[in-house]
Write a protein that holds these residues in place. Sequence first.
Motif: not given
Length: 88
Positions: A5-12, A14-17, A65-72, A80-82
């Motif tokens: 399972p892939r767990f999203e961390t706060a660090r990940e 932040a990197v995506i942001s 790039l806009k599609m990538t931005i939308d997906a991210l 966020a709720p998780d």
Amino acid sequence: MSMQPRFETARETAVISRILVDLVRTVQLIECEIAAQEERASVSDRSDVKYPMLARTLIERRDNLKMTIDALELHLTERAPDEQATAA
């Protein structure tokens, strides 16, 4: 082979942001270059055969790039709720 399972961390998150900030800035730069190309060619109608090829290419790049931005952004809003639930 079992899938871990892939767990999203706060660090990940932040990197995506940070990646999102960079992508938005890149889109802005591309839009400026598109405008400059149109101005140089004195053509802003994309259906005109004289429309600059570089501008056409940049438009495709910008749209991708806009599609990538939308997906991210969607990924971040879905996560966020998780993250709030695990933080509580």
